[in-house]
Design a protein around this motif. Structure first.
Motif, short mmCIF file in Angstrom:
data_model
loop_
_atom_site.label_atom_id
_atom_site.label_comp_id
_atom_site.label_asym_id
_atom_site.label_seq_id
_atom_site.Cartn_x
_atom_site.Cartn_y
_atom_site.Cartn_z
N UNK A 251 24.67 -5.09 59.63
CA UNK A 251 23.78 -5.09 60.15
C UNK A 251 22.58 -4.85 60.06
N UNK A 252 22.53 -4.46 58.69
CA UNK A 252 20.42 -4.72 57.90
C UNK A 252 20.27 -6.48 57.57
N UNK A 355 22.70 -13.58 68.92
CA UNK A 355 21.27 -13.57 67.81
C UNK A 355 20.58 -12.53 67.94
N UNK A 356 19.48 -12.81 69.05
CA UNK A 356 18.64 -11.99 70.39
C UNK A 356 19.54 -10.08 70.71
N UNK A 361 19.28 -4.76 68.67
CA UNK A 361 19.82 -3.33 68.02
C UNK A 361 18.98 -3.68 66.98
N UNK A 362 19.02 -4.09 65.73
CA UNK A 362 18.83 -4.10 64.67
C UNK A 362 17.12 -3.54 64.62
N UNK A 363 16.36 -4.18 65.19
CA UNK A 363 14.96 -3.70 65.67
C UNK A 363 15.46 -2.15 65.80
N UNK A 364 15.90 -2.48 67.16
CA UNK A 364 15.69 -0.22 67.68
C UNK A 364 15.81 0.52 66.51
N UNK A 365 17.03 -0.22 65.79
CA UNK A 365 17.38 1.01 64.85
C UNK A 365 16.55 1.33 63.50
N UNK A 366 15.85 0.06 63.48
CA UNK A 366 14.87 0.14 61.79
C UNK A 366 13.75 0.65 62.54
N UNK A 367 13.16 0.86 64.18
CA UNK A 367 12.27 1.17 64.12
C UNK A 367 11.99 2.86 63.89
N UNK A 425 22.09 4.77 63.60
CA UNK A 425 22.65 3.59 64.38
C UNK A 425 22.39 3.05 65.42
N UNK A 426 23.39 2.55 65.98
CA UNK A 426 22.68 1.78 67.42
C UNK A 426 22.91 2.55 68.42
N UNK A 427 24.14 3.67 68.84
CA UNK A 427 23.93 4.66 69.70
C UNK A 427 22.97 5.46 70.12
N UNK A 428 22.38 6.11 68.56
CA UNK A 428 21.23 7.07 68.52
C UNK A 428 20.44 6.50 70.10
#
Length: 955
Positions: A251-252, A355-356, A361-367, A425-428
């Motif tokens: 995911x990273x 990709x979108x 998802x990755x941006x939300x996790x990182x944010x 993770x994405x589930x949060x």
């Protein structure tokens, strides 16, 4: 007055037994009559050597109904606590898109299929795995990817082995591991290196400058969450002629510069967080990607693109698909399976989101991670890492207070002394992040305020700029309607147990009952982290302990270790237990493993991986172990003899009369007996390997104990051992395995392997009970012997045992037909597709043969349908022999036939002869989606990524 039915007669306890078994009672009697037998007991008396038969019923519970079993299992599941997990370390909560959950993970059309050795009836699965390979290539930045490996830790061990084979620093024996690699990965790699005789140095990255190594293992991002610029490290490794192996969070890689762009030689990691539940540790697909330069060293399977006889695109397994059986102890690995079902889910997750979606998802996790970082800073806490994707590590002033708040909130964190780790993770949700901050800081938070303060956490030169998932497959299925139809279109190209019998010898493609499968997606099993606190996994452990106890009783061993997550892993773990045992008694010089010439190819490969020297023993003309040759070799090598690896019943499908003597010969010469559990379906309730004289066996839960094959994985291969070997089974560095006192290294990433699928085998045993388990074995033998008798008038049966009986499978010899007519075993295999069957095991263990195993779950109707097909094909061969059909242009040589053939019919025989050769095919036709695949073309033109979308539009 009618006799009243008793309440006891109305119980449903034996209902599952009836439903698991294919033949009805009247059919069982008819089949017994065909064999000249009076009863199933009579069959066992005639087929099974008396000296190995058990003298009392299994001491397992009586059969339970499906409803009772599920209700009790639910009561165990309810003892688990599904906490919010922030532990990370390669395992993350994820959201499986429901269209994938229902139509793939819970769909027998996907999970009951076999490994795609017959590509013409597996094009859907092959395309799905090709998607997974393309996803792996795009995100890793590499040139070649495999069809998946067992888990991240074993993938790391395979990467190390590739590095040793491929490094130009040939004299060096040292492999470096960054100390911030996940500890379970370090554990597994150390285990593997020890038995290869390689040295391991675990240390700080700064130490690499002063070390001479053949390779190095780096984690991207590391366990603290730090994002390292790998390029200078990799350049340094290359200057030493060393190989750079990078474990990367998939995911990273959506946001980070790919390791391939930084020069990595091997990139791998778990694909679990792409829609596959944590499941207490598995099953999960590991992706594995490398440079094209190393394509002859890559472990496991690769899906490649070829063409069929019409020149249309067709996919197939490429290169090393049967390497273990061909190269044996010279194989690059003993891993002969992939995690296909889970790789499919991960690939479909990428197709679903594109990709979108992945970027969101990755941006939300990182944010979210950055918001938590700001809250920690505001609370005066010190972060260990100054860059991150999803993971933060900080120094806590009062760990105990945080632990208490976390326990009260049912939140799991990662603890290391005064350091605490958090992985998002994405589930949060936003509410979850607010609750997390409250636990970590003791204060409420304003997320909007924190978000406004948060700065970028990824160094600018490590931000991903390269494109990914550009293939139309990852961009065409926006709506659920489109996605559903895509999944169904692929499913329709695959032959599974939903269509008909898959009579593969040694593979035991039996019923995978719905009631066995249902619990795996219950949240209480699916959403548990493998390193969750023990008090949160009480139900899991109770279920596992019950399964272990039942397997101990069934096998006659003293102890069962659940860790190995494939049959090949079980072989390896069992041999390591033998090796460690000898070390403990001062006999570490014992390193010779005797293996009969008929053995599975994984046996010699496993022995080589365990650091043993393989010596092959002969088989006699009946396919049995040549006892005289075995005794001579055991006596000659007794000073260094470590083990015998023997399959029982034999790989040839026969109960060898002298198996007890064989075990005694090995023991008399100081060795241990490893009994391969591949054919355990012919022993349950009738004999016990631990009482026959063996010391250790692996148990293929995906064969005998009803875990489905999933199109080529998952599997489970726990080992049963006698008491003297019990202290030497696999341990685990992160979570103690119950009942394992010894501190042996791990062989799999999770302490209990693929824990999520263990309820399947648990339920199988509970619902069959002592009576059903034995009867399943009896009917498996009945079906095999019935089939053998019916075919014997038309084909030579290669091996039989006492009273002309076979065990659960039989081998028919097609070599005389090939010699006389040119019709080969491959032609037979492809022609069976026209009759609506998957071919039996082809050319194993004897070239030019079929090994046929009907299992106990196939009905007499299905057996007769198969027998009719085989007799019809034999008659077709006669038409070739007589000249009625052309020797090269006939239904056997041109099989399988497709709808494209009908549209452009140019054959000298009729369409009906080609595609409707039996009444069953007229009643319901399974169509192969491509004509015969050109294997030679595929190997000469190796393409292992998704082809142009134009090539999908074919005739």
């Amino acid at each position: 007055m009618a006799e009243q039915t008793s309440l006891n007669d109305l119980q449903q306890h034996d209902d599952f037994i009836r439903r698991h078994l294919g033949p009805r009672e009247d059919e069982i009697q008819a089949m017994l009559q065909e064999l000249g037998l009076d009863s199933l007991d009579d069959l066992i008396e005639q087929a099974v050597p008396h000296k190995i038969q058990v003298d009392k019923p299994l001491a397992v519970d009586e059969s339970r109904s499906e409803a009772e079993t599920l209700a009790y299992l639910k009561s165990l599941a309810n003892k688990n606590t599904v906490a919010k997990s922030y532990i990370g370390m390669g395992y993350y909560d994820t959201v499986t898109p429901t269209v994938i959950l229902r139509n793939v993970l819970e769909n027998p059309g996907w999970y009951t299929a076999y490994t795609p050795y017959q590509p013409e009836i597996a094009q859907g699965r092959l395309e799905a795995i090709l998607n997974f390979q393309q996803m792996s290539l795009d995100l890793s930045g590499m040139e070649l990817a495999s069809a998946s490996l067992l888990d991240e830790a074993t993938a790391a061990a395979e990467a190390m082995a590739l590095a040793k084979r491929s490094s130009k620093n040939k004299k060096c024996n040292l492999f470096f591991i960054d100390k911030n690699v996940f500890p379970q990965t370090i554990d597994v790699v150390k285990t593997r290196a020890e038995h290869y005789g390689w040295d391991i140095h675990v240390g700080d990255l700064a130490e690499l400058d002063s070390l001479d190594v053949f390779g190095a293992l780096l984690q991207y991002t590391d366990i603290t969450g730090q994002i390292h610029d790998l390029q200078p490290i990799i350049e340094n490794l290359h200057a030493k002629k060393a190989i750079a192996c990078v474990a990367a969070d998939i995911m990273s890689l959506v946001m980070l510069k790919s390791p391939g762009e930084m020069g990595a030689d091997v990139v791998f990691g778990s694909a679990q967080r792409f829609g596959v539940p944590m499941g207490f540790g598995g099953p999960h697909a590991a992706y594995f990607a490398t440079r094209d330069t190393f394509k002859r060293s890559i472990p496991g399977r690769i899906i490649g693109v070829s063409v069929d006889t019409r020149g249309n695109q067709a996919m197939r397994m490429a290169m090393q698909t049967r390497e273990q059986h061909i190269r044996r102890e010279k194989a690059t690995s003993n891993i002969c399976t992939a995690q296909v079902l889970l790789a499919n889910i991960a690939g479909f997750y990428a197709v679903y989101h594109g990709k979108k979606g992945l970027t969101n998802i990755a941006n939300r996790i990182n944010r979210y991670a950055s918001v938590v970082a700001e809250a920690l800073k505001d609370a005066g806490m010190t972060l260990v890492n100054n860059s991150w994707f999803d993971t933060l590590t900080f120094i806590a002033d009062d760990v105990d207070a945080i632990k208490l708040r976390a326990e009260q909130a049912q939140i799991n964190l990662r603890y290391d002394g005064n350091k605490i780790g958090v992985s998002i993770d994405e589930a949060k949700t936003q509410a979850d992040i607010e609750a997390l901050i409250q636990v970590l800081t003791g204060e409420t938070s304003n997320l909007n305020y924190l978000d406004g303060k948060a700065e970028g956490s990824i160094p600018s030169h490590l931000v991903r700029t390269s494109d990914f998932l550009t293939h139309p497959t990852f961009n065409d299925y926006y709506s659920e309607t489109d996605m559903l139809r895509y999944l169904k279109r692929l499913e329709n190209k695959d032959f599974s147990l939903a269509h008909g019998m898959i009579p593969l010898g040694s593979c035991t493609m039996k019923l995978n009952a719905t009631s066995e499968m249902i619990p795996i997606t219950w949240p209480e099993f699916a959403h548990i982290h493998p390193f969750a606190p023990e008090e949160q996994t009480t139900g899991y452990l109770e279920m596992i302990k019950e399964l272990e106890a039942d397997l101990v009783e069934i096998t006659g061993y003293d102890f069962v270790s659940m860790q190995p997550n494939s049959g090949a892993q079980g072989e390896y773990a069992g041999l390591l237990a033998i090796k460690k045992y000898y070390e403990s008694i001062g006999q570490s010089h014992r390193n010779i493993c005797l293996i009969p010439s008929s053995a599975h190819g994984t046996n010699p490969a496993s022995a080589q991986m365990a650091g043993m020297k393989v010596v092959v023993t002969k088989c006699d003309e009946n396919g049995n172990v040549d006892v005289a040759d075995l005794e001579a070799k055991a006596s000659e090598l007794k000073d260094n003899l470590a083990a015998l690896m023997v399959t029982y019943p034999s790989t040839h499908g026969v109960y060898e009369e002298e198996i007890k003597q064989i075990c005694e010969i090995i023991h008399d010469n100081g060795g241990q007996v490893y009994m391969d559990g591949a054919n355990m379906n012919a022993q349950v309730g009738i004999s016990k390997p631990g009482e026959i004289g063996s010391d250790v066996s692996h148990l293929n839960l995906h064969k005998t104990f009803a875990i489905p094959h999933g199109g080529g994985g998952p599997g489970m291969g726990p080992i049963g051992v006698k008491s003297h070997l019990a202290p030497f089974v696999s341990g685990h560095s992160v979570r103690k395995v119950h009942s394992v006192e010894a501190e042996q290294g791990a062989v799999s990433a999770a302490p209990y392997g693929s824990g999520m699928i263990l309820p399947i085998s648990w339920a199988y045993i509970k619902m069959l009970g002592r009576q059903g388990l034995r009867k399943s074995t009896e009917v498996a033998l009945l079906n095999a012997n019935y089939l053998k008798n019916k075919l014997a008038a038309h084909y030579p049966v290669l091996y039989t045992g006492r009273n002309d009986k076979v065990a659960h499978e039989c081998i028919i010899d097609l070599r005389p037909i090939k010699a006389e007519t040119g019709i080969s075993e491959v032609d037979f295999a492809k022609r069976l597709m026209d009759y609506g069957f998957h071919a039996p095991t082809m050319s194993f263990p004897v070239a030019g043969t079929f090994m046929i195993e009907p299992t106990e779950s196939e009905s007499k109707y299905e057996l007769d349908r198969f027998i009719e097909a085989m007799i019809n094909i034999r008659q077709e061969v006669e038409k070739v022999r007589s000249g009625e059909w052309d020797a090269e242009n006939n239904p056997l040589k041109n099989a399988p036939h497709t709808q494209a053939d009908i549209r452009h019919w140019d054959k000298p025989y009729s369409i009906q002869d080609a595609v409707y050769p039996s009444q069953a095919t007229m009643d319901g036709k399974f169509w192969p989606s491509v004509n015969r695949v050109d294997d030679v073309y595929g190997d000469r033109n190796l393409i292992c990524s998704c082809p142009s979308i134009d090539s999908y539009h074919q005739d």
